[in-house]
Scaffold this motif. Sequence first.
Motif, short mmCIF file in Angstrom:
data_model
loop_
_atom_site.label_atom_id
_atom_site.label_comp_id
_atom_site.label_asym_id
_atom_site.label_seq_id
_atom_site.Cartn_x
_atom_site.Cartn_y
_atom_site.Cartn_z
N PHE A 219 3.59 -4.78 0.02
CA PHE A 219 3.76 -5.34 -0.96
C PHE A 219 5.42 -5.49 -1.27
O PHE A 219 5.72 -5.21 -2.48
CB PHE A 219 2.94 -5.14 -2.24
CG PHE A 219 1.62 -5.09 -2.11
CD1 PHE A 219 1.04 -6.24 -2.32
CD2 PHE A 219 0.89 -3.78 -1.75
CE1 PHE A 219 -0.51 -6.29 -2.20
CE2 PHE A 219 -0.51 -3.82 -1.40
CZ PHE A 219 -1.27 -4.94 -1.75
N ASP A 224 5.94 -3.26 -10.04
CA ASP A 224 5.27 -1.95 -10.05
C ASP A 224 5.14 -1.45 -11.39
O ASP A 224 5.67 -2.00 -12.28
CB ASP A 224 5.94 -1.10 -8.93
CG ASP A 224 4.86 -0.17 -7.93
OD1 ASP A 224 4.15 0.45 -8.65
OD2 ASP A 224 4.97 -0.22 -7.00
N LYS A 330 2.04 -5.84 -8.04
CA LYS A 330 1.09 -5.41 -7.15
C LYS A 330 -0.04 -5.30 -7.46
O LYS A 330 -0.27 -4.74 -8.60
CB LYS A 330 1.80 -3.98 -6.48
CG LYS A 330 0.97 -3.28 -5.54
CD LYS A 330 1.90 -2.02 -5.23
CE LYS A 330 0.96 -1.23 -4.39
NZ LYS A 330 -0.08 -0.23 -4.72
#
Length: 371
Positions: A219, A224, A330
């Motif tokens: 990813f 994140d 993600k």
Amino acid sequence: MATLQKDNLTFLEIVDICDNVHLHRGPTSLCDVSFNSEVLVPLYLSESSDSPVIGLLRPIMVEQLLLEDQTSRKNGTAELWSFRLDASKYIELRNGTTGPSVSFRNWLDTPSKRTNAMKELCERWRDTGLFPNVCGPKKWRNEMYPIYSDPFGIHDYPLVAGHEDGLNFAFEMERSACALFGVVTYGVHLNIYDEVLQEDGQRSLRVWVPTRSFTKPTFPGMLDNTVAGGIPSGMPIFDSLVKECMEEASIQPEAVKKYTRAMESCADLNAKRASTGWLQPEVEYVYDILIPPGVDPTPFTPKPLDGEVESFEFVSHEELLKKLQAALFKPNCGLVILDLFIRLGYITPDNEPDFMKIVNRLHGGFDYKIW
């Protein structure tokens, strides 16, 4: 509270991106009904009738393990795997279910023996390029992950080599290869945020959001959680978080230990079909740091350190929603952001029609009871 505007993905669709495997147990087999009803074979810890199930194998992996045992017989070495595959001739009753199964051979009766066997196997697959998109040289993480007899049980570890009796710890294996065996993996995820009450009575939320390095093997370039990482074998859960905070975000251990609050865990059964096709059940331990009002925010301001993060941005609630609904996070990190919105009261039963479905999916158990 006003109804949340959702211009792109719905919140339930965000859950679907990650929690994308739906299991069904028929009279003779377990199937992943999300993708053409592919038969999944449970992986057991031993040949014993009361052995726990520790993973799920796709047909391609069952075929590979059969080949491994054939090679072992030709070479005169000990076989690793025991098979019960022809349900029409042999249906074994295990934990109230029927169907095919694969297990470690009974001679692999300690964590050390299983660890050594898996180490040789996974390193050989890496070196021969058998599964290059999963555990090939470019995907290899050189990190050992723990596998437990009870994936929802205690995270213990042998304190002294050779003294392994009575532990939930079953063995450890290379991180990148875990998806091949469908074993449960574990991570720690931290949100660092502040929340201010405005003059009109509305709350203003900001969350520190990193962009993943463009060179990461998984990813790259996606968004994140403030800090996130896997839990290495033998390391306590909170210690893993403290380590990741320093390595990824330059957040000092003193601040983490003083201000972090453990919130809950999220679980998802992620097939990752778009990239590799492999199963990856995951449990994320979720933590928060609410930046205390009226204090110097510097200790809570993340800065890239180990190269895994390109940059950090302090993102407003409105902008965070846009990024989330544009699928920029993600997948499992998107679930953690959803969980934060729910816990802080931004997503409620009154403004989200799929509220109960979302909550149940965030805290599910990936149908483990029917493995």
